[in-house]
Design a protein around this motif. Structure first.
Motif, PDB file in Angstrom:
ATOM      1  N   GLY A 245      97.157   4.328  19.453  1.00 39.01           N
ATOM      2  CA  GLY A 245      96.595   3.915  18.172  1.00 39.01           C
ATOM      3  C   GLY A 245      96.359   2.427  18.139  1.00 39.01           C
ATOM      4  N   GLY A 246      96.040   1.940  16.962  1.00 35.33           N
ATOM      5  CA  GLY A 246      95.783   0.522  16.794  1.00 35.33           C
ATOM      6  C   GLY A 246      95.459   0.213  15.351  1.00 35.33           C
ATOM      7  N   LEU A 247      94.964  -0.964  15.131  1.00 34.07           N
ATOM      8  CA  LEU A 247      94.744  -1.480  13.781  1.00 34.07           C
ATOM      9  C   LEU A 247      93.265  -1.740  13.525  1.00 34.07           C
ATOM     10  N   ILE A 248      92.731  -1.159  12.443  1.00 32.70           N
ATOM     11  CA  ILE A 248      91.440  -1.562  11.904  1.00 32.70           C
ATOM     12  C   ILE A 248      91.747  -2.495  10.742  1.00 32.70           C
TER      13      ILE A 248
ATOM     14  N   GLY B 278     103.648  -4.458  18.029  1.00 32.04           N
ATOM     15  CA  GLY B 278     104.986  -4.006  18.404  1.00 32.04           C
ATOM     16  C   GLY B 278     105.427  -2.757  17.688  1.00 32.04           C
ATOM     17  N   TYR B 279     104.497  -2.092  17.001  1.00 29.31           N
ATOM     18  CA  TYR B 279     104.867  -0.999  16.108  1.00 29.31           C
ATOM     19  C   TYR B 279     104.933   0.314  16.855  1.00 29.31           C
ATOM     20  N   GLY B 280     106.153   0.831  17.030  1.00 25.32           N
ATOM     21  CA  GLY B 280     106.350   2.091  17.726  1.00 25.32           C
ATOM     22  C   GLY B 280     107.832   2.374  17.829  1.00 25.32           C
TER      23      GLY B 280
ATOM     24  N   GLY C 122     105.235   0.182  23.545  1.00 26.90           N
ATOM     25  CA  GLY C 122     103.882   0.522  23.132  1.00 26.90           C
ATOM     26  C   GLY C 122     103.388  -0.394  22.032  1.00 26.90           C
ATOM     27  N   GLY C 123     102.981   0.186  20.921  1.00 27.29           N
ATOM     28  CA  GLY C 123     102.336  -0.585  19.875  1.00 27.29           C
ATOM     29  C   GLY C 123     100.838  -0.436  19.976  1.00 27.29           C
TER      30      GLY C 123
END
Length: 309
Positions: free
Chosen positions: A79-82, A100-102, A106-107
């Motif tokens: 995943g990722g950020l829009i 760093g979100y996981g 990962g992240g």
């Protein structure tokens, strides 16, 4: 070409494929599949990976949950950020968190500029002057606005993908130039609405261009709600036109995706199969189709090699 009983034409093209643009996360619009269903469908089709995109949140958390709960299926989920306002906006702090979100590893594997809160899209949607003014525009020269310089540094330092979002062609070129200067090496530019000159220049600069089934589909005929209560349509792009753009950029510089998930379209794995067959009827070779859903996105998003077994 004869097919085994019960096997759809083009199913072989999905084996080892990666769909980096899947909308299965919670949304205002009804989704055709949940995150877990998207992963199970991908596994059933023999796909290697899917990438989750969400206009409302960093999708890395959904990806991490899927990888923890159904990792035995062997599908890499990322995943990722829009950087839409509802997901924290164009903020270096929000990007830093996403990276760093996981579950300790990962992240985010991509950071995307807005897909709807750009002046390019806001104008197409007929938004108010005040709304348009508040949206992102990349200036043709001078400094990039707001946190973007710091964000490019973060993307470069963490070696993740920069997605240029839904900016105009000239803006995408300027952004890619700035990103390369900042040391970003992984860049994906949604390009179905660009012209031949733009995709050629993006490829020359070292960006991958993305072409998605959504824009060639019947979903473009219906007003849809993407980021707020306003329902908008988007201009369709025929498969023949996409084939022309792919030829201009070079298949080594292109990624194909479904951009499916909205309830009007088939589940993402099926949308991808239909898209690949559409492009094949427009003269794109099967070996090139496999490259654009296999080798190219694998290299771009750091997906592990396919299991030879």
């Amino acid at each position: 070409m004869g097919m085994a009983s019960g096997v759809l034409p083009g199913a072989d093209l999905l084996r080892g494929a990666i769909d980096c643009h899947v909308h299965s996360c919670p949304h205002i619009n009804a989704r055709s599949v949940s995150v877990f269903e998207a992963v199970r469908n991908a596994a059933g089709a023999g796909m290697r990976a899917i990438g989750l995109m969400d206009n409302f949140a960093n999708s890395s958390g959904y990806a991490a949950l899927a990888m923890r709960e159904i990792v035995e299926l062997g599908v890499d989920v990322f995943g990722g950020l829009i950087m839409e306002p509802s997901a924290g906006g164009i903020s270096a702090d929000t990007v830093r968190t996403s990276l760093g979100y996981g579950y300790g590893a990962g992240g985010a594997r991509f950071v995307s500029l807005p897909t709807h809160h750009t002046r390019n899209i806001a104008r197409q949607e007929g938004r108010s002057p005040a709304y348009i003014e508040a949206c992102l525009e990349i200036p043709p020269r001078g400094d990039l606005p707001g946190d973007l310089p710091e964000i490019l540094d973060l993307v470069a330092a963490n070696d993740v993908v920069l997605n240029t979002g839904h900016v105009s062609g000239p803006e995408a070129v300027r952004l890619v130039e700035a990103a390369k200067a900042a040391g970003v090496t992984r860049i994906l530019a949604p390009a179905s609405h660009f012209d031949v000159e733009t995709v050629t220049e993006l490829a020359r600069l070292g960006a991958m261009t993305e072409h998605s089934f959504f824009f060639a589909s019947h979903a473009t005929q219906v007003g849809l709600t993407h980021v707020d209560a306003a329902a908008n349509t988007v201009a369709p792009v025929g498969a023949a036109r996409m084939a022309e753009l792919i030829a201009a950029a070079g298949t080594e510089n292109c990624v194909l995706s479904s951009d499916c998930g909205v309830y009007l379209l088939p589940p993402p794995h099926e949308g991808l199969r239909e898209f690949l067959l559409l492009l094949e009827t427009c003269g794109v070779a099967r070996s090139d189709l496999s490259k654009m859903v296999g080798e190219n996105p694998a290299s771009l998003f750091g997906v592990a090699p396919a299991d030879p077994s």
